[in-house]
Design an enzyme around this catalytic site. Structure first.
Site, mmCIF file in Angstrom:
data_model
loop_
_atom_site.group_PDB
_atom_site.id
_atom_site.type_symbol
_atom_site.label_atom_id
_atom_site.label_comp_id
_atom_site.label_asym_id
_atom_site.label_seq_id
_atom_site.Cartn_x
_atom_site.Cartn_y
_atom_site.Cartn_z
ATOM 1 N N VAL A 127 -61.112 -12.347 -17.524
ATOM 2 C CA VAL A 127 -60.517 -11.245 -16.755
ATOM 3 C C VAL A 127 -60.984 -9.888 -17.277
ATOM 4 O O VAL A 127 -60.985 -8.894 -16.547
ATOM 5 C CB VAL A 127 -58.972 -11.348 -16.807
ATOM 6 C CG1 VAL A 127 -58.448 -11.055 -18.217
ATOM 7 C CG2 VAL A 127 -58.297 -10.440 -15.789
ATOM 8 N N LYS A 128 -61.404 -9.843 -18.539
ATOM 9 C CA LYS A 128 -61.733 -8.564 -19.177
ATOM 10 C C LYS A 128 -62.984 -7.904 -18.597
ATOM 11 O O LYS A 128 -63.196 -6.708 -18.796
ATOM 12 C CB LYS A 128 -61.902 -8.746 -20.687
ATOM 13 C CG LYS A 128 -60.665 -9.275 -21.389
ATOM 14 C CD LYS A 128 -59.563 -8.250 -21.451
ATOM 15 C CE LYS A 128 -58.456 -8.693 -22.384
ATOM 16 N NZ LYS A 128 -57.413 -7.688 -22.553
ATOM 17 N N ASP A 129 -63.806 -8.676 -17.882
ATOM 18 C CA ASP A 129 -64.990 -8.071 -17.241
ATOM 19 C C ASP A 129 -64.583 -6.918 -16.333
ATOM 20 O O ASP A 129 -65.285 -5.906 -16.234
ATOM 21 C CB ASP A 129 -65.739 -9.108 -16.397
ATOM 22 C CG ASP A 129 -66.434 -10.158 -17.239
ATOM 23 O OD1 ASP A 129 -66.354 -10.089 -18.475
ATOM 24 O OD2 ASP A 129 -67.058 -11.067 -16.650
#
Length: 326
Positions: A43-45
């Protein structure tokens, strides 16, 4: 022809997947927002690219610059991919609690990796918070990302993750459940969803050794709550500016053992090969089951991929050493 101009254009629009066996005792429809489909497998992208683009726009990040960040691995991966595409150097400062795979992966995508001790106070000069700040002060033409307090983190999820979940559920979502670390995901998604329907409940998954649950319930930052824990990616011994406690309806805490066991269960019983925080989120969901009815649509967000935990969670010897496997 339809194609992405670079890897960053493939971020987002991840699928919702029904959880079946593990959600049998939950009366609601339980759907996983499956973030490992992002190019950096987490999700950090989403927030990594948003933070970089906002820093470029206001001049904090200049051409040829060096990006410096303290990370548990996934934000570093998103930043590293963006740095490759956009032509920056990347320095990741990581704690020795994180898996070796995370460090190896970051080096594989061209990042310099600096490892700091985990079992020190946040303001200790050796901590990964302090080290990343110091490196940013010492390195010419550098930018310290500071995902914990950087508002672009929350904004990324308000602009992308929240609207995707709302659209995919056709507005039928009643509960959103997610592990809380920097707070960007729960705060951005939660803000968007509550603007669409104020009755939607936002639940945070915390871990023992972290301050979030007690602080949310009492307003007290209790240092006695803080001690080392094994679960990666969730919980904190600080209060990041990105955690908007006002939009969170409640927290439930999950033990290290339960998080690890349920991470394995997701792989074995659902075919979902995920990271440590997914097991915590799944067990947290089960702990919250009395809050759900048969008409509810519960969305749980799974942050990252199991490949980063092969030597730990998916290794029987390591699991036995921790007392997590009989």
């Amino acid at each position: 022809m339809k194609y992405a101009k670079n890897m960053l254009e493939t971020i987002g629009n991840t699928p919702l997947v029904k959880i079946n066996k593990l959600a049998e005792e939950i009366p609601a429809l339980v759907l996983a927002k499956y973030e490992t489909f992002n190019p950096g497998n987490s999700v950090k992208d989403r927030m990594a690219v948003k933070m970089i683009e906002d820093a470029e726009a206001d001049g904090r990040l200049k051409p040829g610059g060096t990006i410096i960040e303290g990370t548990s691995g996934n934000t570093g991966m998103g930043l590293a991919l963006a740095a490759i595409v956009k032509g920056y150097k990347m320095v990741c400062v990581i704690s020795d609690k994180q898996s070796k795979e995370k460090m190896d992966v970051l080096r594989a995508v061209g990042s310099e990796v600096i490892v700091c001790p985990n079992d020190v106070e946040p303001d200790d000069p050796r901590s990964y918070y302090s080290t990343s700040k110091r490196l940013a002060e010492e390195t010419p033409n550098s930018w310290y990302v500071n995902q914990y307090d950087n508002p672009s983190n929350t904004k990324a999820h308000y602009e992308s993750t929240g609207p995707e979940i709302w659209k995919q559920t056709e507005g039928k979502i009643t509960h959103f459940v997610v592990g809380v670390g920097t707070g960007g995901t729960i705060s951005g998604v939660g803000k968007y969803l509550k603007e669409q329907n104020p009755d939607i409940k936002i639940w945070g998954i915390d871990t023992y050794g972290s301050v979030f649950k007690k602080y949310h319930e009492t307003g007290e930052f209790d240092e006695n709550e803080i001690y080392p824990y094994i679960t990666e990616g969730i919980g904190e011994d600080i209060l990041p500016a990105n955690v908007n406690f006002d939009i969170i309806d409640g927290f439930t805490k999950v033990t290290d053992k339960d998080a690890a066991v349920y991470t394995r269960k997701l792989a074995e019983e659902e075919g979902m090969f995920l990271g440590n925080s997914a097991g915590a989120a799944m067990k947290g969901l089960l702990q919250l089951k009395e809050h759900f009815t048969k008409d509810d649509v519960v969305v749980v967000l799974f942050h990252d991929h199991g490949s980063r935990y092969v030597a730990k969670i998916y290794n029987d010897d390591w699991m036995r050493e921790q007392g997590f496997l009989e």
